[in-house]
Design a protein around this motif. Structure first.
Motif, short mmCIF file in Angstrom:
data_model
loop_
_atom_site.label_atom_id
_atom_site.label_comp_id
_atom_site.label_asym_id
_atom_site.label_seq_id
_atom_site.Cartn_x
_atom_site.Cartn_y
_atom_site.Cartn_z
N ALA A 1 28.65 5.19 78.91
CA ALA A 1 27.32 4.77 78.46
C ALA A 1 27.43 3.48 77.64
CB ALA A 1 26.66 5.86 77.64
N LEU A 2 28.35 3.50 76.68
CA LEU A 2 28.52 2.35 75.79
C LEU A 2 28.95 1.12 76.59
CD1 LEU A 2 28.44 1.69 72.78
CD2 LEU A 2 30.81 2.42 72.62
N GLY A 3 30.02 1.29 77.37
CA GLY A 3 30.59 0.16 78.10
C GLY A 3 29.63 -0.42 79.11
N SER A 4 28.85 0.46 79.78
CA SER A 4 27.97 -0.06 80.83
C SER A 4 26.83 -0.89 80.26
CB SER A 4 27.43 1.10 81.68
OG SER A 4 26.64 1.94 80.88
N GLY A 5 26.64 -0.83 78.93
CA GLY A 5 25.59 -1.66 78.31
C GLY A 5 25.90 -3.14 78.36
N GLY A 6 27.19 -3.47 78.39
CA GLY A 6 27.57 -4.88 78.47
C GLY A 6 27.15 -5.67 77.26
N LEU A 7 26.97 -6.95 77.43
CA LEU A 7 26.65 -7.83 76.31
C LEU A 7 25.21 -7.65 75.84
CD1 LEU A 7 27.69 -10.15 74.49
CD2 LEU A 7 26.76 -11.72 76.20
N LEU A 8 24.29 -7.60 76.81
CA LEU A 8 22.88 -7.61 76.44
C LEU A 8 22.18 -6.27 76.64
CD1 LEU A 8 22.04 -11.06 78.03
CD2 LEU A 8 22.36 -10.56 75.61
N GLY A 9 22.91 -5.28 77.19
CA GLY A 9 22.29 -3.97 77.36
C GLY A 9 21.44 -3.88 78.61
N LYS A 10 20.96 -2.68 78.86
CA LYS A 10 20.16 -2.44 80.06
C LYS A 10 18.66 -2.56 79.77
CE LYS A 10 23.64 0.65 81.99
NZ LYS A 10 23.99 2.05 82.26
N GLY A 11 18.31 -2.91 78.55
CA GLY A 11 16.91 -3.11 78.23
C GLY A 11 16.25 -1.82 77.81
N ILE A 12 15.05 -1.96 77.24
CA ILE A 12 14.33 -0.79 76.73
C ILE A 12 14.03 0.16 77.87
CG2 ILE A 12 12.17 -0.04 75.66
CD1 ILE A 12 12.18 -2.67 74.11
N GLY A 13 14.41 1.41 77.70
CA GLY A 13 14.14 2.41 78.73
C GLY A 13 15.06 2.32 79.92
N VAL B 1 34.35 -1.84 70.47
CA VAL B 1 33.10 -1.81 71.23
C VAL B 1 32.97 -3.08 72.07
CG1 VAL B 1 30.59 -1.72 71.07
CG2 VAL B 1 31.96 -0.28 69.58
N GLY B 2 33.36 -4.21 71.48
CA GLY B 2 33.31 -5.46 72.24
C GLY B 2 34.19 -5.38 73.47
N TRP B 3 35.34 -4.78 73.32
CA TRP B 3 36.26 -4.62 74.45
C TRP B 3 35.60 -3.76 75.56
CZ3 TRP B 3 40.82 -6.44 76.18
CH2 TRP B 3 41.46 -5.73 77.20
N LEU B 4 35.03 -2.62 75.12
CA LEU B 4 34.40 -1.73 76.09
C LEU B 4 33.23 -2.41 76.80
CD1 LEU B 4 34.22 1.74 74.26
CD2 LEU B 4 35.81 1.05 76.04
N GLN B 5 32.42 -3.14 76.01
CA GLN B 5 31.17 -3.64 76.57
C GLN B 5 31.33 -4.98 77.27
OE1 GLN B 5 28.39 -3.31 73.12
NE2 GLN B 5 27.51 -1.71 74.40
N ILE B 6 32.16 -5.83 76.74
CA ILE B 6 32.24 -7.18 77.31
C ILE B 6 33.39 -7.28 78.30
CG2 ILE B 6 32.49 -9.64 76.79
CD1 ILE B 6 31.14 -8.90 74.04
N VAL B 7 34.60 -6.86 77.88
CA VAL B 7 35.75 -6.99 78.78
C VAL B 7 35.67 -5.97 79.91
CG1 VAL B 7 38.24 -7.04 78.91
CG2 VAL B 7 37.10 -7.86 76.85
N GLU B 8 35.41 -4.71 79.55
CA GLU B 8 35.41 -3.66 80.58
C GLU B 8 34.01 -3.26 81.01
OE1 GLU B 8 38.20 -0.67 78.74
OE2 GLU B 8 39.19 -1.05 80.65
N GLY B 9 33.02 -4.02 80.58
CA GLY B 9 31.63 -3.68 80.86
C GLY B 9 31.33 -3.43 82.32
N GLU C 1 21.58 0.74 75.78
CA GLU C 1 20.27 0.11 75.93
C GLU C 1 20.25 -1.33 75.41
OE1 GLU C 1 16.62 2.82 75.73
OE2 GLU C 1 16.41 1.58 73.96
N TRP C 2 20.98 -1.57 74.33
CA TRP C 2 20.88 -2.88 73.66
C TRP C 2 22.13 -3.73 73.76
CZ3 TRP C 2 16.09 -4.17 71.97
CH2 TRP C 2 15.18 -3.11 71.86
N GLY C 3 23.17 -3.14 74.35
CA GLY C 3 24.38 -3.92 74.56
C GLY C 3 25.13 -4.24 73.29
N PHE C 4 26.06 -5.18 73.43
CA PHE C 4 26.90 -5.55 72.30
C PHE C 4 26.07 -6.15 71.16
CE2 PHE C 4 30.02 -8.38 70.15
CZ PHE C 4 30.88 -7.39 69.71
N LEU C 5 25.01 -6.86 71.51
CA LEU C 5 24.17 -7.46 70.47
C LEU C 5 23.55 -6.40 69.58
CD1 LEU C 5 22.42 -10.47 72.25
CD2 LEU C 5 24.43 -10.43 70.74
N GLY C 6 23.08 -5.31 70.19
CA GLY C 6 22.51 -4.20 69.41
C GLY C 6 23.55 -3.60 68.49
N VAL C 7 24.75 -3.38 69.06
CA VAL C 7 25.84 -2.79 68.29
C VAL C 7 26.18 -3.69 67.10
CG1 VAL C 7 28.32 -2.31 68.40
CG2 VAL C 7 26.81 -1.50 70.22
N LEU C 8 26.19 -5.01 67.37
CA LEU C 8 26.53 -5.98 66.33
C LEU C 8 25.54 -5.90 65.16
CD1 LEU C 8 28.73 -8.15 66.05
CD2 LEU C 8 27.02 -9.82 66.81
#
Lengths: 355, 593
Positions: free
Chosen positions: A225-237, B37-45, A262-269
């Motif tokens: 779940a966390l990883g699939s959010g990526g940098l910007l997330g999957k968006g609201i909902g 978390v950056g690793w999980l989300q950005i590198v392995e996203g 939902e919010w990606g790395f930016l949300g986490v940050l």
């Protein structure tokens, strides 16, 4: 008249309410389309919690010193009462009902423990073995009651609080190293006393492939779940993994993962930044008070926030074994929300003198 | 006071140092989290995004109905019904003990202890744990109506094969079982996967590729409980073809009733086309037992049963043909010219070859007999002498022409081929020459020779139809779901046996005589004239003899040929012609009305 003199500490207040806002908004977005049960209840908890925060803020700050030991006895009784209960939820006894109120005494025990430790350790030029052992036994007693629920995660948090507070209140380095040595020797021994599910969690953590569908399932789904959010997330909902309920406990234990989805790395940050600001501000406030009762309490409570945030986020990102520790100010749950808002209220009431 | 002040100063300095360490530690652990978390989300996203999608996308196989098997009048012999099982989803089960107890009150044979272990030790708590299979539809609706009382309880439905006639047609339709590794190699092109059910015997096995059809599939997005939210792609399942048998269930029922509780075989066929109207092998089994996966206990009971209920005796039972084999000798004698209808031998009740005495079944003897009377009365002594005159080579040659010693080619798997002995074979195996006594034994269908009932059907059909060996078969046609005939059995005459018309006429008269005034008199009835030959197979050891009747009816214009074999019934000597007579009279009685 006297109220106006007492200035609120905005450096602490802002990150707290920022995280509370996150909590509400996020619970709302993952509730869309289903039931708003969690969202609505959390709104109520935060409302009551905020009231308590300001109540504790305006109460005279001297009462906490007086209440600390009485509170200790009261919470010990409540924790014993929890253990006497017959039925268990998810195999554990953590809840207590008084009238229609249902709460986890172990959450409030954290506050009481910090108050008691702050009282016993404050204003000492030297921490001798006697004080060290008394304070340890006070901590150990509550820890054992909680470990028996069984809630090993919270019990370990108690012991770490003692460990940190004894360090900052000025124990000599020699004694401190002896304590560390003792802990390191006792660790492997205490492993044998763990329950099978607790051992399983630790083993699964060390080797997640061991049981991908059992104990490893939560960690794996959380990382996905966390990883699939990526940098910007999957968006609201758009947090499909959360919404389709692959992620277990998305409102409580794994809320961080669902925010990350939902919010990606930016949300986490932003969340981590809020915690850092809050913790640094807490420690500055504590520093201002010195190793007095109030100073140790502020430091202790700030450390509690940091520990819980670290454990919860570490668990969600798979670097710490799964333990049911909520993310302060964000996870759903009345007991946790009340505890942290009350604590912040006490900090604010202590710090109003200084400024 | 000043001292006290300095003391505070000093401790505060120490306090400050310690706090700095603390801040360092806290900042460090937050940094660790951030990097992780950056690793999980950005590198392995990308990887986790893919994982997240594959976890949510699931391929749901769409079961396709297996093809039906119907009889010649389109009565359904093999059908598909739904079977329900009940299970729980462990993940969302809050109070397993209570739920299990509640389910036990509805399904008393749930083993609570085992079920609890099953639920608690499950690997994937999101997959339903099946507690009981094959539950009643009334209980399904009971539980569905009270959904809230049974949280986390799910009802699973799956198609299951059913055979409405049960034991009546077991050896013809066969049964289903889980595909094994060898079969998988041959069937995988049809989309058969491990765990699927395929035909293991009979029509289900032989025509499996028609009946199987093709599974469909649906790619869906599901939530963790397996609830389907969205279909992404769908391939419709292709139902199996319908197989039309030549069998007539009514005739099969008649045959079954007349056999009573005896063991043995009845085969009834059209002698011209080889279409089999009835094929009964007793004892039989219930193929429904296999439909939901047979229990180990039941399987052992069936497979170790000394009476072999799983064996189709009609094509796999090997017996001495006994006196029914005399038809082959008569044909051989007339065709080779070694005898004429007027060739006479004397029967004193026994015959001496060297020092050995060979008895006739009639102790007091038949006296002087010609060929026809010898067949009608089945005189053994006559046939010893005829056989010796013919020689073993001629006998075996004509036996082969009638199709003995090799499979008939019927469309049922694993047919046995019987056995025709030769002097070379005997020398090789026993290091012993072929004695005239062996020829004498062979002449009355005893000794080493073995035949299957289906071979004898072929033999008697050839006599009835004017000398053609036809391939017996059970499938008339196969029709796909759109009504197109994909397979049509065209009657093929395997070959014309070189028998002259006069020999055939002689046989027809003699075989009619067998029933009219000879050993087959018990087949006589008021409805239809029957021609045929009896046989009583003596077995090695002290076993009771088997009783044969092979024949056809009506005698002057054959429409049906029949084989009846009754195993081990001493107290009922000559029961086979009696049963054949009753069966045929009931069939012809029905058709005339």
């Amino acid at each position: 008249m006297w109220l106006s003199k007492k200035k609120l500490d905005w450096w602490l207040i802002i990150p707290v309410f920022f995280l509370l806002a996150w909590s509400i908004i996020h619970l709302y977005t993952i509730c869309v389309g289903t039931s708003y049960y969690y969202f609505q209840r959390q709104l109520i908890w935060i409302g009551i919690g905020t009231f308590l925060l300001f109540l504790f803020y305006i109460l005279p700050d001297t009462i906490w010193f007086k209440l600390s030991y009485i509170g200790y006895i009261a919470i010990a009784i409540l924790l014993i009462a929890v253990l006497m209960k017959k039925e268990a939820i998810y195999g554990a006894k953590r809840w207590l009902e008084i009238g229609f109120i249902r709460f986890q005494p172990s959450e409030f025990a954290k506050l009481i423990l910090i108050l008691s430790l702050a009282r016993i350790l404050s204003n000492r030029k030297e921490i001798g073995w006697k004080i060290t052992i008394i304070s340890f036994l006070l901590t150990l007693f509550l820890s054992l009651l909680i470990a028996a629920q069984p809630d090993l995660g919270t019990a370990l948090i108690f012991l770490s609080l003692w460990f940190v507070l004894i360090f900052v209140s000025g124990i000599s380095l020699r004694k401190f190293l002896i304590i560390i040595g003792t802990i390191l020797t006792l660790f492997p021994i205490s492993y044998t006393f763990l329950l099978p599910y607790q051992k399983m969690r630790i083993l699964t953590f060390l080797e997640p492939q061991r049981d991908p569908l059992g104990a490893g399932w939560s960690t794996l789904q959380s990382k996905i779940a966390l990883g699939s959010g990526g940098l910007l997330g999957k968006g609201i909902g758009g947090a499909a993994h959360t919404k389709l309920r692959y992620l277990p406990q998305p409102f409580t234990d794994f809320i961080f993962s669902s925010i990350g989805e939902e919010w990606g790395f930016l949300g986490v940050l932003t969340i981590i930044t809020a915690f850092i600001v809050m913790v640094i501000r807490g420690i500055i406030l504590g520093l201002r008070e010195g190793n007095s009762f109030s100073g140790l309490f502020i430091t202790g409570f700030t450390v509690l926030i940091a520990i819980q945030a670290f454990i919860n986020m570490g668990m969600a990102s798979g670097i710490i074994p799964v333990t049911g520790v909520p993310l302060p100010f964000v996870s759903y749950g009345g007991s946790s929300i009340f505890l942290f808002l009350c604590g912040v209220g006490i900090i604010l009431s202590f710090s109003k003198r200084g400024s | 006071m000043s001292i006290n002040y300095r003391f505070i100063e000093k401790t505060n300095l120490k306090y400050e140092r310690r706090i700095k360490v603390l801040v360092g530690v806290i900042l460090f652990i937050f940094l660790v989290i951030l990097i992780r978390v950056g690793w999980l989300q950005i590198v392995e996203g990308e990887k986790f995004l893919r994982l997240s999608q594959t976890a949510r996308l699931r391929l749901i196989p769409l079961a396709n109905p297996r093809g039906l098997i119907v009889d010649r009048n389109e009565r359904v012999i093999a059908d598909n019904t739904a079977s329900f099982s009940i299970g729980v989803i462990p993940e969302s089960l809050e109070n397993p003990e209570k739920t299990l107890l509640k389910l036990k009150s509805i399904f008393p044979d749930i083993d609570l202890r085992k079920a609890e272990v099953k639920v608690k030790k499950v690997k994937n708590p999101f997959r339903p744990v099946v507690l009981k299979e094959g539950i009643d539809i009334s209980k399904v609706t009971y539980i569905e109506e009270r959904g809230e009382e049974f949280p986390s309880v799910v009802i699973l439905s799956q198609p299951v094969r059913s055979y409405p006639y049960g034991k009546l047609l077991s050896h013809i339709v066969g049964y289903l079982g889980e595909v094994n590794k060898n079969e998988l190699k041959n069937l995988s092109f049809l989309g058969v996967e491990a765990g699927d059910l395929v035909g293991k015997m009979g029509i289900e096995e032989v025509y499996n590729s028609y009946l199987q059809g093709e599974k469909g599939g649906r790619q869906v997005e599901v939530d963790v409980y397996g609830r389907v939210l969205k279909t992404i792609f769908q391939k419709d399942p292709l139902p199996g073809d319908t197989v039309y048998l030549t069998i007539d269930v009514n005739i099969q029922k008649i045959a079954r009733e007349e056999m009573g509780n005896r063991k043995g075989v009845v085969i009834i066929a059209n002698p011209y086309t080889g279409e089999i109207l009835s094929m009964l092998s007793l004892p039989s089994f219930d193929p429904n037992l296999f439909a939901r996966g047979i229990s180990g206990e039941k399987w052992l009971e069936l497979s170790r049963n000394p009476e072999n209920p799983l064996e189709n005796r009609a094509v796999r039972g090997e017996y001495p043909p006994a006196s029914t084999f005399k038809i082959v000798l008569v044909t051989a004698a007339l065709e080779t010219g070694k005898a004429t209808p007027f060739t006479k031998f004397y029967c004193p009740g026994y015959y001496k070859i060297g020092k050995r005495i060979f008895k006739c079944w009639k102790k007091e003897g038949h006296g002087w007999l010609n060929l026809k009377d010898a067949l009608i009365h089945s005189c053994d002594v006559y046939f010893y002498q005829l056989g010796l005159k013919l020689g073993v080579k001629n006998i075996i040659h004509y036996a082969r022409l009638f199709g003995l010693g090799k499979p008939t080619g019927i469309d049922l798997g694993s047919e046995k081929k019987g056995f025709l002995p030769t002097p070379e074979w005997k020398e090789k195996l026993y290091k012993e020459v072929w004695y005239p006594g062996d020829t004498a034994n062979l002449s009355i269908g005893q000794g080493y020779i073995l035949v299957t009932p289906i071979q004898m059907l072929d033999l008697i059909s050839a006599v009835a139809n004017g000398g053609y060996l036809v391939r017996p078969h059970l499938v008339k046609k196969i029709v796909d779901e759109n009504g197109n005939t994909v397979f049509n059995f065209t009657p093929e005459k395997v070959k014309k046996i070189p028998i002259s018309k006069s020999t055939l006429e002689f046989l027809h008269e003699a075989l009619a005589g067998v029933v009219k005034r000879g050993t087959g008199w018990r087949a006589n009835n008021k409805v239809v004239k029957i021609a045929g030959k009896t046989g009583t197979a003596q077995l090695a050891g002290d076993k009771n003899p088997h009783n044969w009747f092979i024949g056809y009816a009506p005698a002057d214009n054959p429409k049906l040929s029949i084989v009846v074999l009754v195993e081990n019934k001493k107290e009922e000597i000559s029961i086979a012609p009696q049963i054949a007579g009753r069966i045929l009279s009931r069939i012809f009685d029905n058709t005339e009305k």
